[in-house]
Design an enzyme around this catalytic site. Structure first.
Site, PDB file in Angstrom:
ATOM      1  CD  GLU A  33      -3.083  -0.302   0.023  1.00 33.69           C
ATOM      2  OE1 GLU A  33      -3.211   0.129  -1.135  1.00 33.69           O
ATOM      3  OE2 GLU A  33      -3.576  -1.360   0.423  1.00 33.69           O
ATOM      4  CG  HIS A  34      -0.059   4.895   0.506  1.00 37.51           C
ATOM      5  ND1 HIS A  34      -0.516   5.990  -0.185  1.00 37.51           N
ATOM      6  CD2 HIS A  34      -1.051   4.536   1.346  1.00 37.51           C
ATOM      7  CE1 HIS A  34      -1.743   6.292   0.244  1.00 37.51           C
ATOM      8  NE2 HIS A  34      -2.092   5.423   1.164  1.00 37.51           N
ATOM      9  CB  SER A  67     -26.050   3.996 -14.073  1.00 38.59           C
ATOM     10  OG  SER A  67     -25.732   3.194 -12.950  1.00 38.59           O
ATOM     11  CB  ALA A 125     -16.349   0.294  -0.123  1.00 41.19           C
ATOM     12  N   GLY A 126     -13.675   2.002  -1.651  1.00 39.24           N
ATOM     13  CA  GLY A 126     -12.275   1.798  -2.018  1.00 39.24           C
ATOM     14  C   GLY A 126     -12.045   0.471  -2.715  1.00 39.24           C
ATOM     15  CB  SER A 129     -17.471   1.329  -8.060  1.00 40.95           C
ATOM     16  OG  SER A 129     -17.367   2.698  -7.725  1.00 40.95           O
ATOM     17  CG  ASP A 179      -7.602   1.244  -8.097  1.00 41.44           C
ATOM     18  OD1 ASP A 179      -6.745   0.620  -7.441  1.00 41.44           O
ATOM     19  OD2 ASP A 179      -8.160   2.276  -7.690  1.00 41.44           O
TER      20      ASP A 179
HETATM   21  P1  ADP Z   1     -14.448   3.794  -5.828  1.00 38.48           P
HETATM   22  O1  ADP Z   1     -13.504   3.629  -4.705  1.00 38.48           O
HETATM   23  O2  ADP Z   1     -15.642   2.895  -5.681  1.00 38.48           O
HETATM   24  O3  ADP Z   1     -13.786   3.675  -7.156  1.00 38.48           O
HETATM   25  P2  ADP Z   1     -14.800   6.501  -6.721  1.00 38.48           P
HETATM   26  O4  ADP Z   1     -15.218   7.732  -5.999  1.00 38.48           O
HETATM   27  O5  ADP Z   1     -13.459   6.448  -7.332  1.00 38.48           O
HETATM   28  O6  ADP Z   1     -15.027   5.272  -5.691  1.00 38.48           O
HETATM   29  O7  ADP Z   1     -15.830   6.189  -7.883  1.00 38.48           O
HETATM   30  C1  ADP Z   1     -17.223   6.224  -7.641  1.00 38.48           C
HETATM   31  C2  ADP Z   1     -17.890   6.975  -8.774  1.00 38.48           C
HETATM   32  O8  ADP Z   1     -17.847   6.178  -9.987  1.00 38.48           O
HETATM   33  C3  ADP Z   1     -19.374   7.167  -8.523  1.00 38.48           C
HETATM   34  O9  ADP Z   1     -19.601   8.350  -7.805  1.00 38.48           O
HETATM   35  C4  ADP Z   1     -19.924   7.277  -9.951  1.00 38.48           C
HETATM   36  O10 ADP Z   1     -19.689   8.561 -10.486  1.00 38.48           O
HETATM   37  C5  ADP Z   1     -19.042   6.301 -10.718  1.00 38.48           C
HETATM   38  N1  ADP Z   1     -19.660   4.957 -10.790  1.00 38.48           N
HETATM   39  C6  ADP Z   1     -19.144   3.820 -10.314  1.00 38.48           C
HETATM   40  N2  ADP Z   1     -19.967   2.763 -10.566  1.00 38.48           N
HETATM   41  C7  ADP Z   1     -21.024   3.263 -11.241  1.00 38.48           C
HETATM   42  C8  ADP Z   1     -22.213   2.687 -11.804  1.00 38.48           C
HETATM   43  N3  ADP Z   1     -22.487   1.394 -11.691  1.00 38.48           N
HETATM   44  N4  ADP Z   1     -23.067   3.519 -12.429  1.00 38.48           N
HETATM   45  C9  ADP Z   1     -22.810   4.832 -12.554  1.00 38.48           C
HETATM   46  N5  ADP Z   1     -21.706   5.415 -12.048  1.00 38.48           N
HETATM   47  C10 ADP Z   1     -20.815   4.667 -11.399  1.00 38.48           C
HETATM   48 MG    MG Z   2     -12.137   4.927  -7.771  1.00 34.97          MG
END
Ligand code: ADP
Ligand code: MG
Length: 393
Positions: A33-34, A67, A125-126, A129, A179
């Protein structure tokens, strides 16, 4: 949600059937990490959670974004692709389409598309997504735009780089490549030993007989913000500059723990010294952990995970009350081989290795202690290590 339900949702949204369907996973980093922006290695694996994309061409020369996770919809003319304001979620997809064209001028977007996303990575949640969404889009649109590297490994690395460039330019997050790389190059029951500087990597089997990878979500509202992140980057740079007066290095990751003893004295800023100490230790721990896993020494792997957390807590100072409470409660449970924060820090998740027979006790004990000390309700996921991005239909 099943893929059948996603198909139905697409039909309801657009009044026609989806032509293709793709999936790309989120990820969890097991150790390292880091280290990524210090020239070191990381060791993430792809999860079975992720993002799905269903699409069909349209004759309207527009990109329609929907979405199942978000109320906002967008309609962007093909002739006018650019970053959208107000943190629009479509940026994570739109940017990939733009970047494919810019990195590969031969790739052409020849029609409009109707798009539907669905994700089941717990939000914020990190577990990345955003990378899942980028990589699934990069996979789909490289295909639609007729660009593909014949070498599958190179193709997947390119998908990760497209996703990372999208995150930089369209989402404004200056992330490393881990990621997107895990989302693109993941392999079932394997973790990825990746050097984020050279992009060299190896898939390492994760054979955990009778042991599970458990992810605990703090649901903490805290995040590693760009200020705290940039501070760490700067402190590591200061350490590199000062160390270079006695031993020329480009990255902290070049130092072994033995080298450290010889050079640490030249770092004048005590904070920079602590940060560098974490990086040098974490690089060595990551290498040792990968070797331990290859030898089937899961006990050692777990110990190194726990040491990683301690170092992130005391030297790098990116844990905070919630992550510390979660990890420290996990260490108390018999049958836990190791537990640490994962991701950037402050909030998000911990990752733990837990013996099968201890999983229920783990959830009960960690859940109770965590709730008592923080007032927050955690979530637990028993992780399955899945494959990287693919076309499903
Ligand atoms: P994470 O740690 O989950 O990557 P981020 O803040 O980097 O958190 O990314 C989350 C953002 O990605 C959400 O606010 C949204 O804008 C976008 N996102 C992720 N998954 C989806 C989805 N299934 N549909 C629409 N937007 C999404
Ligand atoms: Mg992200």
């Amino acid at each position: 949600m099943t893929t059948q339900e996603m198909n139905l949702a697409f039909e309801q949204a657009y009044g026609k059937k989806a032509e293709k369907m793709y999936f790309s996973p989120g990820r969890v980093n097991l150790i390292g990490e880091h280290t990524d922006y210090n020239g070191g290695c990381v060791f993430p694996c792809a999860l079975s959670f992720g993002a799905w994309l269903l699409l069909a061409k349209n004759n309207d020369q527009v990109l329609r974004f929907r979405s199942l996770n978000m109320p906002q919809t967008y309609s962007i003319p093909v002739a006018d692709i650019k970053p959208q304001p107000d943190r629009a979620w479509c940026n994570y997809a739109l940017g990939c389409i733009d970047i494919i064209r810019r990195r590969h001028p031969e790739a052409k977007l020849e029609s409009g598309y109707d798009l539907l996303y669905y994700g089941n990575v717990p939000a914020g949640a990190g577990l990345s997504s955003s990378a899942a969404m980028e990589v699934v889009t990069a996979r789909a649109f490289t295909e639609e735009m007729n660009w593909k590297d014949a070498d599958d490994k190179k193709y997947r690395t390119e998908l990760a780089l497209i996703g990372q460039a999208c995150e930089h330019e369209y989402a404004g997050v200056m992330c490393g490549v881990m990621d997107q790389f895990a989302s693109a190059q993941g392999k079932k029951d394997h973790a990825i030993h990746l050097n984020c500087d050279t992009l060299e990597f190896e898939h390492v089997p994760v054979k955990l007989e009778g042991i599970k990878v458990v992810i605990s979500n703090t649901h903490s509202p805290h995040h590693l913000d760009s200020g705290a992140y940039n501070d760490r980057v700067r402190q590591c740079k200061t350490a590199v500059e000062q160390i270079s007066t006695v031993k020329p290095i480009k990255h902290l990751a070049e130092l072994t723990p033995e080298d450290w003893k010889e050079v640490e004295g030249v770092i004048t800023d005590p904070i920079a010294k602590k940060r560098a100490h974490h990086v040098v230790g974490e690089v060595a721990r990551t290498a040792e952990a990968v070797e331990a896993l290859k030898k089937g020494d899961i006990k050692r792997f777990g110990e190194l995970m726990t040491q990683s957390h301690v170092s992130l807590r005391d030297d790098y100072e990116v844990t905070g009350k919630e992550l510390d409470t979660m990890a420290e409660a996990a260490w108390e449970v018999e049958g836990v081989l190791g537990s640490r924060m994962t991701g950037g820090g402050f909030g998000g998740c911990t990752v733990s290795l837990v013996k099968d027979e201890a999983i229920e006790t783990f959830k009960a004990h960690v859940g109770k202690v965590y709730e008592e000390k923080t007032g927050l309700k955690p979530d637990f996921y028993v992780a399955e290590i899945g494959d990287g991005v693919s076309r499903l239909a």
